[in-house]
Design an enzyme around this catalytic site. Structure first.
Site, PDB file in Angstrom:
ATOM      1  N   THR A   1      -3.733 -89.027  68.561  1.00 51.44           N
ATOM      2  CA  THR A   1      -4.275 -90.110  67.719  1.00 51.44           C
ATOM      3  C   THR A   1      -3.415 -90.350  66.497  1.00 51.44           C
ATOM      4  OG1 THR A   1      -6.504 -89.740  68.507  1.00 51.44           O
ATOM      5  CG2 THR A   1      -6.307 -90.724  66.327  1.00 51.44           C
TER       6      THR A   1
ATOM      7  N   TYR B   1      -9.666 -96.475  70.440  1.00 54.85           N
ATOM      8  CA  TYR B   1      -8.280 -96.878  70.186  1.00 54.85           C
ATOM      9  C   TYR B   1      -7.410 -96.306  71.312  1.00 54.85           C
ATOM     10  CZ  TYR B   1      -8.617 -92.128  68.576  1.00 54.85           C
ATOM     11  OH  TYR B   1      -8.912 -90.789  68.516  1.00 54.85           O
TER      12      TYR B   1
ATOM     13  N   THR C   1      -5.689 -84.079  68.715  1.00 58.15           N
ATOM     14  CA  THR C   1      -6.563 -83.019  68.190  1.00 58.15           C
ATOM     15  C   THR C   1      -7.401 -82.365  69.281  1.00 58.15           C
ATOM     16  OG1 THR C   1      -8.309 -84.628  67.736  1.00 58.15           O
ATOM     17  CG2 THR C   1      -6.741 -84.133  65.934  1.00 58.15           C
ATOM     18  N   ASP C   2      -7.580 -83.036  70.432  1.00 62.42           N
ATOM     19  CA  ASP C   2      -8.494 -82.489  71.445  1.00 62.42           C
ATOM     20  C   ASP C   2      -8.077 -81.100  71.920  1.00 62.42           C
ATOM     21  OD1 ASP C   2      -9.361 -85.625  73.148  1.00 62.42           O
ATOM     22  OD2 ASP C   2      -9.884 -84.784  71.191  1.00 62.42           O
TER      23      ASP C   2
ATOM     24  N   LYS D   1     -11.711 -77.160  66.711  1.00 61.64           N
ATOM     25  CA  LYS D   1     -12.181 -78.521  66.408  1.00 61.64           C
ATOM     26  C   LYS D   1     -13.698 -78.508  66.437  1.00 61.64           C
ATOM     27  CE  LYS D   1     -11.627 -83.380  67.799  1.00 61.64           C
ATOM     28  NZ  LYS D   1     -10.881 -84.337  68.665  1.00 61.64           N
TER      29      LYS D   1
ATOM     30  N   GLU E   1     -23.609 -56.951  76.758  1.00 63.79           N
ATOM     31  CA  GLU E   1     -24.561 -57.563  77.705  1.00 63.79           C
ATOM     32  C   GLU E   1     -24.221 -57.244  79.163  1.00 63.79           C
ATOM     33  OE1 GLU E   1     -27.118 -58.720  75.028  1.00 63.79           O
ATOM     34  OE2 GLU E   1     -27.353 -59.102  77.179  1.00 63.79           O
TER      35      GLU E   1
HETATM   36  N1  LIG Z   1      -7.791 -87.271  67.432  1.00 65.48           N
HETATM   37  C1  LIG Z   1      -7.092 -87.150  68.591  1.00 65.48           C
HETATM   38  O1  LIG Z   1      -5.914 -86.903  68.569  1.00 65.48           O
HETATM   39  C2  LIG Z   1      -7.878 -87.325  69.885  1.00 65.48           C
HETATM   40  C3  LIG Z   1      -7.043 -87.687  71.074  1.00 65.48           C
HETATM   41  N2  LIG Z   1      -7.934 -87.906  72.246  1.00 65.48           N
HETATM   42  C4  LIG Z   1      -6.031 -86.604  71.461  1.00 65.48           C
HETATM   43  O2  LIG Z   1      -6.367 -85.470  71.500  1.00 65.48           O
HETATM   44  O3  LIG Z   1      -4.893 -86.951  71.763  1.00 65.48           O
END
Ligand SMILES: NC(=O)C[C@H](N)C(=O)O
Length: 359
Positions: free
Chosen positions: A42, A56, A122-123, A195, A316
């Site tokens: 992103t 997006y 970020t994923d 995250k 457990e």
């Molecule tokens: N905020 C992000 O970068 C999300 C995006 N779907 C990715 O991981 O490439």
């Protein structure tokens, strides 16, 4: 005739040009050399309008454009950009990781590279960061950075996140601390960051154990460091590895069955991460299938879907008797990475358990 010999223009120009060169040259030498490796995400995304913060397109802006959008970078480092991939990080694969890890090690071995920033979606950012934490063979800073809003959004977080990441990568204080993650003015370790929010800029947190530093006023401030081995201290070496062993994750939940587990084992998974409920508890109708998988030679790691706390060995389940491995505090997606790398060296459960208490 005046005692002071007047300088004619050519001489004056030469003096000024020399001074300018010396100043910029010296200054450039004092600035760290930071490589920016772009992978997409992103931070490189674009939306239909300035208010588009979901829906997006990720991975559309190239690395040179990302750098050009932050001219302030030139004041804090000598940056160079390289587009390693251009993908949304939900599509990251083991093959991408091996390519990236080998490229990072090659660059860090160069005397003219002081640190590396990796722009990333970020994923799966926390996973790539932890993989690199386990395979990078250097004390030089490696900093992963992403953004929760696309580059076209009002208050896009990417440009300042990138500026801050370059500051950290060029900071001597960041050396030897393992792979770091820098977003939202915070610095986290690759091992413990995760995250925590689907869309807000404060998404990256280190639950309970806490962040390790901040970036403020153009400087990185550190307050703690990980006690676990990483980077320069790692026993893992991917230089001659072409493929990583297949390790899959089964998610625990009420009414869980063994369909996914059986399918993973039948497909040849070398390891299974059981992301159990609570402290990694095993449902009565799933436990026999895990035992059967172990008997076939599949390594089993008990992890927890909870996300915080220690998953206790022999808590457990009787891991000693079942010959299972306890994930300690690693979340399931990071336990998978450590097990994959462990399997490049051994299939001995005691040895692998040691690795889970070491990294
Ligand atoms: N905020 C992000 O970068 C999300 C995006 N779907 C990715 O991981 O490439």
């Amino acid at each position: 005739m005046s005692r002071h010999k007047t300088l004619h223009f050519p001489q004056l120009f030469l003096v000024l040009a020399t001074l300018l060169f010396m100043l910029t040259g010296v200054h450039a030498q004092t600035r760290p050399n930071v490589m920016i490796l772009a992978t997409g995400g992103t931070i490189a995304g674009t939306g239909a309008s300035s208010t588009t913060t979901v829906g997006y397109t990720a991975a559309t802006v190239g690395v040179q454009q990302l750098i050009a959008a932050v001219p302030e970078l030139a004041k804090v480092a000598n940056v160079k950009g390289e587009q390693v991939f251009q993908i949304a990080s939900e599509s990251m694969t083991n093959e991408h990781w091996l390519t990236l890890g080998k490229r990072v090690n090659t660059l860090l071995a160069q005397a003219d590279v002081d640190g590396i920033v990796i722009t990333h979606g970020t994923d799966t950012l926390e996973e790539t960061a932890y993989f690199l934490d386990l395979v990078v063979k250097s004390r030089k800073p490696v900093v992963l950075v992403g953004a929760m809003r696309p580059s076209t959004a009002l208050s896009a977080d990417g440009p300042l996140n990138l500026y801050n990441a370059v500051l950290v990568a060029g900071s001597r204080d960041a050396a030897g601390k393992g792979v770091l993650v820098a977003l939202n003015d915070q610095i986290h370790t690759a091992r413990d960051v995760t995250k925590t929010n689907t869309s807000t800029p404060d998404s990256f947190r280190t639950p309970e154990l806490g962040l390790v530093g901040y970036i403020q006023g153009g400087k990185a401030f550190f307050y703690r460091a990980s006690t676990r081995k990483h980077t320069f201290d790692t026993e893992f070496d991917i230089a001659n590895i072409a493929a990583l062993p297949q390790v899959d994750i089964v998610y625990g939940y009420a009414n869980m069955n063994t369909v996914a587990l059986d399918a993973f084992v039948a497909a040849g998974a070398k390891g299974i991460i059981h992301a159990g409920v609570g402290d990694g508890s095993l449902a009565a109708r799933v436990k026999p299938a895990l035992i059967a998988a172990r008997k076939k030679g599949t390594l089993i790691v008990r992890a927890s879907r909870v996300g915080q706390g220690i998953l206790a060995r022999n808590g457990e389940a009787n891991d000693d008797e079942l010959d299972f491995i306890a994930a300690d505090t690693l979340n399931p997606q990071k336990a998978r990475i450590l097990l994959m790398l462990a399997l490049t060296k051994t299939s001995n459960t005691a040895e692998i358990q040691r690795m889970f208490y070491t990294y």
